[in-house]
Scaffold this motif. Sequence first.
Motif, mmCIF file in Angstrom:
data_model
loop_
_atom_site.group_PDB
_atom_site.id
_atom_site.type_symbol
_atom_site.label_atom_id
_atom_site.label_comp_id
_atom_site.label_asym_id
_atom_site.label_seq_id
_atom_site.Cartn_x
_atom_site.Cartn_y
_atom_site.Cartn_z
ATOM 1 N N SER A 186 0.851 -1.184 0.000
ATOM 2 C CA SER A 186 0.000 0.000 0.000
ATOM 3 C C SER A 186 0.891 1.240 0.000
ATOM 4 C CB SER A 186 -0.936 0.007 1.207
ATOM 5 O OG SER A 186 -0.187 0.021 2.408
ATOM 6 N N GLY A 187 0.261 2.388 -0.285
ATOM 7 C CA GLY A 187 0.988 3.648 -0.205
ATOM 8 C C GLY A 187 1.400 4.251 -1.530
ATOM 9 N N LEU A 230 5.916 3.547 1.020
ATOM 10 C CA LEU A 230 5.244 2.301 0.723
ATOM 11 C C LEU A 230 5.290 1.388 1.946
ATOM 12 C CD1 LEU A 230 6.603 1.506 -2.866
ATOM 13 C CD2 LEU A 230 4.676 2.964 -2.177
ATOM 14 N N SER A 231 4.222 0.629 2.130
ATOM 15 C CA SER A 231 4.150 -0.349 3.202
ATOM 16 C C SER A 231 3.802 -1.711 2.628
ATOM 17 C CB SER A 231 3.079 0.053 4.220
ATOM 18 O OG SER A 231 3.353 1.312 4.798
ATOM 19 N N VAL A 269 7.157 -4.262 6.234
ATOM 20 C CA VAL A 269 8.361 -3.702 5.612
ATOM 21 C C VAL A 269 7.948 -2.416 4.919
ATOM 22 C CG1 VAL A 269 8.122 -5.086 3.514
ATOM 23 C CG2 VAL A 269 10.344 -4.176 4.142
ATOM 24 N N TYR A 270 8.844 -1.442 4.950
ATOM 25 C CA TYR A 270 8.534 -0.115 4.434
ATOM 26 C C TYR A 270 9.587 0.333 3.425
ATOM 27 C CZ TYR A 270 5.872 -0.193 8.789
ATOM 28 O OH TYR A 270 5.032 -0.542 9.807
ATOM 29 N N LEU A 271 9.175 1.223 2.545
ATOM 30 C CA LEU A 271 10.118 1.878 1.642
ATOM 31 C C LEU A 271 9.793 3.369 1.643
ATOM 32 C CD1 LEU A 271 12.485 1.360 -0.322
ATOM 33 C CD2 LEU A 271 10.794 1.441 -2.170
ATOM 34 N N GLN A 302 1.156 -8.107 -4.757
ATOM 35 C CA GLN A 302 0.478 -7.845 -6.032
ATOM 36 C C GLN A 302 0.967 -6.563 -6.697
ATOM 37 O OE1 GLN A 302 -0.715 -6.994 -3.122
ATOM 38 N NE2 GLN A 302 -1.375 -4.872 -3.453
ATOM 39 N N GLY A 303 1.694 -5.745 -5.958
ATOM 40 C CA GLY A 303 2.260 -4.513 -6.509
ATOM 41 C C GLY A 303 1.418 -3.290 -6.211
ATOM 42 N N THR A 304 2.094 -2.150 -6.176
ATOM 43 C CA THR A 304 1.419 -0.863 -6.006
ATOM 44 C C THR A 304 2.045 0.138 -6.973
ATOM 45 O OG1 THR A 304 0.702 0.817 -4.397
ATOM 46 C CG2 THR A 304 2.911 -0.084 -4.102
#
Length: 119
Positions: free
Chosen positions: A7-8, A20-21, A78-80, A111-113
């Motif tokens: 998400s994000g 992103l999370s 996990v985050y970016l 699934q990707g964001t």
Amino acid sequence: QVQLVESGGGLVQPGGSLRLSCAVSGITFSIYDMAWYRQAPGKERELVATVATGGGTNYADSVKGRFTISRDNFKNMVYLQMDSLKPEDTAVYYCNAERKFIARVYTYWGQGTQVTVSS
């Protein structure tokens, strides 16, 4: 059932930031190396950043100094953190979990964001 849910993502102007999370379930999160990959239209999927079980991190040269990967083993997240975004960062971002054990590799994908950097 293993699930990685990103998400994000969204639309951001050049120079902006996004976080992103990735929420992980169905595996023992703490024993998996985690990573973010991305895939732009017409290009192959590429590794963006990794965070190992011990917390060590690595980054693609193209994002060093701008992106920060982190993990929370209590929350299975996990985050970016992406700062100073550029149009060339536009891509679908995927969360990945991987563990090498004896002769096998266990790998799981989200699934990707979508991240779009545009003015």
